[in-house]
Design a protein around this motif. Sequence first.
Motif, PDB file in Angstrom:
ATOM      1  N   TYR A  62       0.825  -1.207   0.000  1.00 20.96           N
ATOM      2  CA  TYR A  62       0.000   0.000   0.000  1.00 20.96           C
ATOM      3  C   TYR A  62       0.860   1.258   0.000  1.00 20.96           C
ATOM      4  CZ  TYR A  62      -3.099  -3.607   1.907  1.00 20.96           C
ATOM      5  OH  TYR A  62      -3.800  -4.767   2.128  1.00 20.96           O
ATOM      6  N   VAL A  63       0.438   2.238  -0.797  1.00 24.68           N
ATOM      7  CA  VAL A  63       1.119   3.518  -0.842  1.00 24.68           C
ATOM      8  C   VAL A  63       0.082   4.630  -0.680  1.00 24.68           C
ATOM      9  CG1 VAL A  63       1.005   3.541  -3.377  1.00 24.68           C
ATOM     10  CG2 VAL A  63       2.627   5.035  -2.184  1.00 24.68           C
ATOM     11  N   SER A  64       0.424   5.653   0.056  1.00 31.33           N
ATOM     12  CA  SER A  64      -0.487   6.772   0.287  1.00 31.33           C
ATOM     13  C   SER A  64      -0.727   7.553  -1.004  1.00 31.33           C
ATOM     14  CB  SER A  64       0.101   7.712   1.346  1.00 31.33           C
ATOM     15  OG  SER A  64      -0.552   8.966   1.329  1.00 31.33           O
ATOM     16  N   PRO A  65      -1.958   7.992  -1.249  1.00 35.64           N
ATOM     17  CA  PRO A  65      -2.233   8.803  -2.445  1.00 35.64           C
ATOM     18  C   PRO A  65      -1.525  10.151  -2.417  1.00 35.64           C
ATOM     19  CG  PRO A  65      -4.142   8.753  -0.978  1.00 35.64           C
ATOM     20  CD  PRO A  65      -3.177   7.745  -0.463  1.00 35.64           C
ATOM     21  N   PHE A  66      -1.081  10.593  -1.237  1.00 36.30           N
ATOM     22  CA  PHE A  66      -0.342  11.855  -1.155  1.00 36.30           C
ATOM     23  C   PHE A  66       1.064  11.740  -1.739  1.00 36.30           C
ATOM     24  CE2 PHE A  66      -2.670  13.841   2.766  1.00 36.30           C
ATOM     25  CZ  PHE A  66      -3.841  13.881   2.022  1.00 36.30           C
ATOM     26  N   TYR A  67       1.568  10.505  -1.826  1.00 33.12           N
ATOM     27  CA  TYR A  67       2.956  10.297  -2.244  1.00 33.12           C
ATOM     28  C   TYR A  67       3.072   9.447  -3.506  1.00 33.12           C
ATOM     29  CZ  TYR A  67       4.651  12.209   2.207  1.00 33.12           C
ATOM     30  OH  TYR A  67       4.947  13.039   3.267  1.00 33.12           O
ATOM     31  N   SER A  68       1.995   9.270  -4.226  1.00 30.05           N
ATOM     32  CA  SER A  68       2.039   8.431  -5.421  1.00 30.05           C
ATOM     33  C   SER A  68       1.673   9.246  -6.659  1.00 30.05           C
ATOM     34  CB  SER A  68       1.072   7.252  -5.278  1.00 30.05           C
ATOM     35  OG  SER A  68       1.111   6.415  -6.403  1.00 30.05           O
ATOM     36  N   PRO A  69       2.489   9.136  -7.723  1.00 29.26           N
ATOM     37  CA  PRO A  69       3.704   8.325  -7.830  1.00 29.26           C
ATOM     38  C   PRO A  69       4.914   9.070  -7.272  1.00 29.26           C
ATOM     39  CG  PRO A  69       3.323   9.437  -9.894  1.00 29.26           C
ATOM     40  CD  PRO A  69       2.170   9.814  -8.992  1.00 29.26           C
ATOM     41  N   CYS A  70       5.905   8.328  -6.867  1.00 27.05           N
ATOM     42  CA  CYS A  70       7.129   8.946  -6.365  1.00 27.05           C
ATOM     43  C   CYS A  70       7.925   9.469  -7.556  1.00 27.05           C
ATOM     44  CB  CYS A  70       7.955   7.934  -5.589  1.00 27.05           C
ATOM     45  SG  CYS A  70       9.510   8.629  -5.012  1.00 27.05           S
ATOM     46  N   ILE A  71       8.126  10.776  -7.618  1.00 28.52           N
ATOM     47  CA  ILE A  71       8.808  11.351  -8.781  1.00 28.52           C
ATOM     48  C   ILE A  71      10.154  11.966  -8.421  1.00 28.52           C
ATOM     49  CG2 ILE A  71       6.664  11.765 -10.046  1.00 28.52           C
ATOM     50  CD1 ILE A  71       6.763  14.652  -9.177  1.00 28.52           C
ATOM     51  N   SER A  72      10.624  11.731  -7.209  1.00 31.30           N
ATOM     52  CA  SER A  72      11.945  12.224  -6.822  1.00 31.30           C
ATOM     53  C   SER A  72      12.766  11.076  -6.238  1.00 31.30           C
ATOM     54  CB  SER A  72      11.828  13.363  -5.803  1.00 31.30           C
ATOM     55  OG  SER A  72      11.290  12.898  -4.582  1.00 31.30           O
ATOM     56  N   THR A  73      14.066  11.218  -6.282  1.00 32.26           N
ATOM     57  CA  THR A  73      14.941  10.132  -5.840  1.00 32.26           C
ATOM     58  C   THR A  73      15.030  10.013  -4.327  1.00 32.26           C
ATOM     59  OG1 THR A  73      16.848  11.629  -5.964  1.00 32.26           O
ATOM     60  CG2 THR A  73      16.356  10.296  -7.911  1.00 32.26           C
ATOM     61  N   ASN A  74      14.489  10.978  -3.579  1.00 30.73           N
ATOM     62  CA  ASN A  74      14.585  10.914  -2.122  1.00 30.73           C
ATOM     63  C   ASN A  74      13.374  10.245  -1.486  1.00 30.73           C
ATOM     64  OD1 ASN A  74      12.737  12.937  -2.624  1.00 30.73           O
ATOM     65  ND2 ASN A  74      13.489  14.312  -1.032  1.00 30.73           N
ATOM     66  N   CYS A  75      12.607   9.491  -2.273  1.00 29.82           N
ATOM     67  CA  CYS A  75      11.458   8.766  -1.724  1.00 29.82           C
ATOM     68  C   CYS A  75      11.928   7.556  -0.917  1.00 29.82           C
ATOM     69  CB  CYS A  75      10.546   8.253  -2.843  1.00 29.82           C
ATOM     70  SG  CYS A  75       9.570   9.523  -3.634  1.00 29.82           S
ATOM     71  N   THR A  76      11.090   7.144   0.016  1.00 34.65           N
ATOM     72  CA  THR A  76      11.295   5.854   0.661  1.00 34.65           C
ATOM     73  C   THR A  76      11.181   4.770  -0.402  1.00 34.65           C
ATOM     74  OG1 THR A  76      10.411   6.601   2.767  1.00 34.65           O
ATOM     75  CG2 THR A  76      10.374   4.236   2.353  1.00 34.65           C
ATOM     76  N   PRO A  77      12.091   3.805  -0.462  1.00 37.88           N
ATOM     77  CA  PRO A  77      11.980   2.742  -1.470  1.00 37.88           C
ATOM     78  C   PRO A  77      10.613   2.056  -1.399  1.00 37.88           C
ATOM     79  CG  PRO A  77      14.108   2.636  -0.371  1.00 37.88           C
ATOM     80  CD  PRO A  77      13.295   3.659   0.379  1.00 37.88           C
ATOM     81  N   MET A  78       9.952   1.970  -2.563  1.00 30.63           N
ATOM     82  CA  MET A  78       8.623   1.360  -2.638  1.00 30.63           C
ATOM     83  C   MET A  78       8.641   0.284  -3.722  1.00 30.63           C
ATOM     84  SD  MET A  78       6.090   4.666  -2.132  1.00 30.63           S
ATOM     85  CE  MET A  78       6.639   5.512  -3.610  1.00 30.63           C
ATOM     86  N   PRO A  79       9.183  -0.890  -3.444  1.00 29.64           N
ATOM     87  CA  PRO A  79       9.280  -1.950  -4.450  1.00 29.64           C
ATOM     88  C   PRO A  79       7.919  -2.297  -5.050  1.00 29.64           C
ATOM     89  CG  PRO A  79      10.534  -2.511  -2.488  1.00 29.64           C
ATOM     90  CD  PRO A  79       9.729  -1.310  -2.140  1.00 29.64           C
ATOM     91  N   GLY A  80       7.841  -2.226  -6.371  1.00 29.43           N
ATOM     92  CA  GLY A  80       6.606  -2.572  -7.059  1.00 29.43           C
ATOM     93  C   GLY A  80       5.602  -1.459  -7.161  1.00 29.43           C
ATOM     94  N   ALA A  81       5.796  -0.368  -6.425  1.00 27.39           N
ATOM     95  CA  ALA A  81       4.853   0.755  -6.499  1.00 27.39           C
ATOM     96  C   ALA A  81       5.309   1.736  -7.577  1.00 27.39           C
ATOM     97  CB  ALA A  81       4.769   1.444  -5.135  1.00 27.39           C
ATOM     98  N   GLY A  82       4.551   2.815  -7.712  1.00 28.83           N
ATOM     99  CA  GLY A  82       4.854   3.774  -8.764  1.00 28.83           C
ATOM    100  C   GLY A  82       6.063   4.639  -8.428  1.00 28.83           C
TER     101      GLY A  82
END
Length: 270
Positions: A62-82
């Motif tokens: 699960y990923v929060s809609p506030f942080y999806s998709p991750c478009i910067s390199t400083n995101c928490t690693p989200m394997p399989g997410a956007g």
Amino acid sequence: MSTGTVSKSTPPARSRAEIEQPTLRTDRYWVAPLVTFVIFLAFIAYATFRAFQNEYYFSSPYVSPFYSPCISTNCTPMPGAGEVHFIGSWWGLSPALLILIFPLGFRMTCYYYRKAYYRAFWQSPPACAVAEPHGKYSGETRFPLLLQNSHRYFFVAASLFNIILTWDAILGFRNAQGEWGHMGLGTLVLLTNAGLLWAYTASCHSCRHIMGGRLKHFSKHPVRYKAWTIVSKLNTRHMQLAWASLFGVALTDLYVWLVSSGVFSDPKFF
């Protein structure tokens, strides 16, 4: 014979309606704008806090809609997410600040939300048949209200984000190891959120215009006419869908936050 002059009794262009009494209403007209003010303020405070918190926004799958998709390199690693890293390491703030521009832009320029926050925050006017404190009126022809005309473009952006959030909900049918064929309560939360967002977006006036606008003969465009009738029915519930989707996206983020921070475990159905 006309002299070409304007009579002094002629009201100036875009003048306000003059009401001598503070209000002609006898009901509690102030309740609706007050409730709107409180809810909007609470949502703004919550969304701002979560955007700057920059943690507890992913709990596989699960990923929060506030942080999806991750478009910067400083995101928490989200394997399989956007994860689409358009922004490099130079961006030191929360990645949510890059994302929320678009869905918030869509809501802030929405026809219903304009009415809601104009009344609640600017008292312009607070209700029908109620005097307002503003002496002049320029409509939405000057900056910053001129930006309200960008609503149709934010509609396109919001639709793209809906596709991404729908894919996030589909990914919710996996387990933490990425294996398909699993479902938890979070899956239903993400699916409900995506459904509410699609319903709100489809009920938008811009969507209705895209489906049936500029058509002179519906009979020559049966597919677009059918789509227009469906969207028109949704449009009558635009206000309700606006509120439901607003609560939906906040509660979805809250759910992911609580699961990610370990407050409780996501119940599994299979």
